[in-house]
Each structure stands twice: as C-alpha cells, then as structure tokens.
Design a protein around this motif. Structure first.
Motif, PDB file in Angstrom:
ATOM      1  N   ILE A  32       0.860  -1.183   0.000  1.00 56.18           N
ATOM      2  CA  ILE A  32       0.000   0.000   0.000  1.00 56.18           C
ATOM      3  C   ILE A  32       0.896   1.233   0.000  1.00 56.18           C
ATOM      4  O   ILE A  32       1.716   1.413   0.904  1.00 56.18           O
ATOM      5  CB  ILE A  32      -0.931   0.006   1.228  1.00 56.18           C
ATOM      6  CG1 ILE A  32      -1.801  -1.240   1.219  1.00 56.18           C
ATOM      7  CG2 ILE A  32      -1.781   1.270   1.252  1.00 56.18           C
ATOM      8  CD1 ILE A  32      -2.599  -1.451   2.478  1.00 56.18           C
ATOM      9  N   GLY A  33       0.732   2.051  -1.034  1.00 55.04           N
ATOM     10  CA  GLY A  33       1.515   3.283  -1.155  1.00 55.04           C
ATOM     11  C   GLY A  33       0.645   4.498  -0.955  1.00 55.04           C
ATOM     12  O   GLY A  33      -0.552   4.383  -0.650  1.00 55.04           O
ATOM     13  N   PRO A  34       1.206   5.677  -1.159  1.00 53.99           N
ATOM     14  CA  PRO A  34       0.433   6.903  -0.940  1.00 53.99           C
ATOM     15  C   PRO A  34      -0.740   7.059  -1.914  1.00 53.99           C
ATOM     16  O   PRO A  34      -1.775   7.609  -1.559  1.00 53.99           O
ATOM     17  CB  PRO A  34       1.444   8.027  -1.134  1.00 53.99           C
ATOM     18  CG  PRO A  34       2.739   7.409  -1.475  1.00 53.99           C
ATOM     19  CD  PRO A  34       2.587   5.932  -1.481  1.00 53.99           C
ATOM     20  N   HIS A  35      -0.602   6.547  -3.129  1.00 59.26           N
ATOM     21  CA  HIS A  35      -1.669   6.745  -4.126  1.00 59.26           C
ATOM     22  C   HIS A  35      -2.131   5.458  -4.793  1.00 59.26           C
ATOM     23  O   HIS A  35      -2.872   5.505  -5.777  1.00 59.26           O
ATOM     24  CB  HIS A  35      -1.190   7.718  -5.214  1.00 59.26           C
ATOM     25  CG  HIS A  35      -0.764   9.037  -4.671  1.00 59.26           C
ATOM     26  ND1 HIS A  35      -1.651   9.926  -4.110  1.00 59.26           N
ATOM     27  CD2 HIS A  35       0.461   9.608  -4.559  1.00 59.26           C
ATOM     28  CE1 HIS A  35      -1.000  10.992  -3.698  1.00 59.26           C
ATOM     29  NE2 HIS A  35       0.298  10.811  -3.956  1.00 59.26           N
ATOM     30  N   TYR A  36      -1.687   4.323  -4.300  1.00 57.56           N
ATOM     31  CA  TYR A  36      -2.068   3.065  -4.946  1.00 57.56           C
ATOM     32  C   TYR A  36      -1.943   1.923  -3.948  1.00 57.56           C
ATOM     33  O   TYR A  36      -1.371   2.058  -2.872  1.00 57.56           O
ATOM     34  CB  TYR A  36      -1.181   2.783  -6.159  1.00 57.56           C
ATOM     35  CG  TYR A  36       0.225   2.405  -5.804  1.00 57.56           C
ATOM     36  CD1 TYR A  36       0.599   1.074  -5.644  1.00 57.56           C
ATOM     37  CD2 TYR A  36       1.200   3.378  -5.598  1.00 57.56           C
ATOM     38  CE1 TYR A  36       1.884   0.720  -5.292  1.00 57.56           C
ATOM     39  CE2 TYR A  36       2.486   3.037  -5.249  1.00 57.56           C
ATOM     40  CZ  TYR A  36       2.825   1.710  -5.103  1.00 57.56           C
ATOM     41  OH  TYR A  36       4.090   1.366  -4.756  1.00 57.56           O
ATOM     42  N   SER A  37      -2.485   0.790  -4.342  1.00 62.24           N
ATOM     43  CA  SER A  37      -2.285  -0.459  -3.596  1.00 62.24           C
ATOM     44  C   SER A  37      -2.183  -1.587  -4.607  1.00 62.24           C
ATOM     45  O   SER A  37      -2.753  -1.514  -5.695  1.00 62.24           O
ATOM     46  CB  SER A  37      -3.418  -0.716  -2.607  1.00 62.24           C
ATOM     47  OG  SER A  37      -4.606  -0.965  -3.285  1.00 62.24           O
ATOM     48  N   ALA A  38      -1.441  -2.602  -4.237  1.00 66.53           N
ATOM     49  CA  ALA A  38      -1.251  -3.741  -5.126  1.00 66.53           C
ATOM     50  C   ALA A  38      -1.154  -5.007  -4.296  1.00 66.53           C
ATOM     51  O   ALA A  38      -0.819  -4.962  -3.112  1.00 66.53           O
ATOM     52  CB  ALA A  38       0.017  -3.560  -5.959  1.00 66.53           C
ATOM     53  N   HIS A  39      -1.466  -6.119  -4.917  1.00 67.52           N
ATOM     54  CA  HIS A  39      -1.322  -7.412  -4.266  1.00 67.52           C
ATOM     55  C   HIS A  39      -0.742  -8.396  -5.261  1.00 67.52           C
ATOM     56  O   HIS A  39      -0.864  -8.231  -6.468  1.00 67.52           O
ATOM     57  CB  HIS A  39      -2.655  -7.911  -3.698  1.00 67.52           C
ATOM     58  CG  HIS A  39      -3.737  -8.042  -4.723  1.00 67.52           C
ATOM     59  ND1 HIS A  39      -3.901  -9.177  -5.474  1.00 67.52           N
ATOM     60  CD2 HIS A  39      -4.696  -7.178  -5.120  1.00 67.52           C
ATOM     61  CE1 HIS A  39      -4.934  -9.013  -6.285  1.00 67.52           C
ATOM     62  NE2 HIS A  39      -5.433  -7.801  -6.096  1.00 67.52           N
ATOM     63  N   SER A  40      -0.076  -9.411  -4.730  1.00 71.88           N
ATOM     64  CA  SER A  40       0.522 -10.410  -5.602  1.00 71.88           C
ATOM     65  C   SER A  40       0.365 -11.783  -4.984  1.00 71.88           C
ATOM     66  O   SER A  40       0.122 -11.924  -3.787  1.00 71.88           O
ATOM     67  CB  SER A  40       2.001 -10.108  -5.847  1.00 71.88           C
ATOM     68  OG  SER A  40       2.722 -10.246  -4.652  1.00 71.88           O
ATOM     69  N   GLY A  41       0.520 -12.779  -5.826  1.00 72.05           N
ATOM     70  CA  GLY A  41       0.406 -14.161  -5.386  1.00 72.05           C
ATOM     71  C   GLY A  41       1.490 -15.007  -6.020  1.00 72.05           C
ATOM     72  O   GLY A  41       2.547 -14.517  -6.398  1.00 72.05           O
ATOM     73  N   LEU A  42       1.192 -16.275  -6.148  1.00 73.62           N
ATOM     74  CA  LEU A  42       2.170 -17.202  -6.717  1.00 73.62           C
ATOM     75  C   LEU A  42       2.116 -17.275  -8.226  1.00 73.62           C
ATOM     76  O   LEU A  42       2.992 -17.863  -8.849  1.00 73.62           O
ATOM     77  CB  LEU A  42       1.938 -18.607  -6.151  1.00 73.62           C
ATOM     78  CG  LEU A  42       2.134 -18.770  -4.657  1.00 73.62           C
ATOM     79  CD1 LEU A  42       1.883 -20.202  -4.257  1.00 73.62           C
ATOM     80  CD2 LEU A  42       3.512 -18.324  -4.240  1.00 73.62           C
TER      81      LEU A  42
END
Length: 165
Positions: A32-42
C-alpha cells in the motif's frame, strides 16, 4: 466409522481446502503506497518477463503438498469403506501422506517467507503478508493434526489374533 478417523478426515479436508485456496488466490503479499495499492500471489501476470526462483520453488512445493493432501484424504475416504481398503492400512498410509504434505507445505511457506522478509523496503510503501499467505501456513498444523489423528485411528484398529482364526 470411528471418531478419530472421522476427525482426521475433517481436519485433512480443511487442510486441503486451505492449501487449494492459498495456491489459487493472489493475496499472498499486499503493498500500500500513498496513491495506490497492489497485491501479488504465486501466479504472476503475463506481462512480467521473469519470475523469481523462490516463486517457482513455492509453487512446486505447494502443488506437491496439495497432491499429497488429495492422496491422504482419498485414502481416508477409502479406509471408511471396508471392501475397498486393506484392513487397518488406510489410516496409516493416509497419515504418512499427510505428514509428507505438511513437510512440503512447510518448505514452500518457509522459502516464501524467508525471501519476502529479506526484500528491501521502500519508506513510503507499507507491505505485508495477506490472507492467502496465512491460509498456507494454517494448512501445515492442520495436516500435522490429520496425520496424528490417522496414526491414532490406525493404532485403534483391532488386530487379528488367535481368537479370530
């Protein structure tokens, strides 16, 4: 059907379900950043050129754990049907495969945790493990419990003796 075998089947099924959900979802790591969020997996997207080696190791050992888990649960189901199983051997073989599944999942989770933990952090990005990652860790003690319960079920099976001949 005896209670230990029933509980082993339930716990093994829960372990298999949690491992399958963890393997197939993309919420292992969240940033989670100041202007975005991201997620990752396998299973990274196709637009990434190369995948890190620890991801391949985690994928492989997760898949091996799920296959052993399927075998363990399948053998427990077959041990509940007397005409399809060897007398008293189903819970023993099932518990061995459950322990092997726990070992494979433990290796996968330890590799992923160690590699992700040692990655450099950015001061403006908050990163953490997410629910898919934790489901993977939950499956380890569940498979160990299923294996232990399978051993107890195996030890309680009546052995043929002189009186049964």
């Amino acid at each position: 059907m005896e209670p230990c075998r029933s509980v082993a089947l339930l716990v093994g099924s829960l372990a298999l379900t949690s491992a399958l959900v963890a393997l197939s979802t993309d919420f292992w790591f969240v940033a989670i950043g100041p202007h975005y969020s991201a997620h990752s997996g396998l299973w990274p997207d196709g637009n990434q050129q190369s995948v890190a080696g620890y991801i391949h190791v985690t994928q492989t050992f997760n898949i091996l754990a799920v296959l052993c888990g399927v075998a363990s649960v399948g053998l427990l189901v077959l041990s509940c049907i007397p005409s399809l199983s060897a007398p008293g051997r189903g819970p023993l073989v099932s518990s061995i495969t459950a322990f092997v599944a726990a070992l494979f999942m433990l290796v996968a989770m330890a590799v992923y945790t160690g590699e992700r933990w040692n990655q450099p952090r950015h001061p403006q990005i908050q990163s953490s493990f997410s629910w898919s990652f934790y489901l993977g860790w939950v499956s380890v003690p569940l498979w160990l419990s299923a294996g232990g319960l399978g051993l107890v079920a195996h030890s309680r099976v009546p052995r043929p003796g002189y009186d049964t001949l």
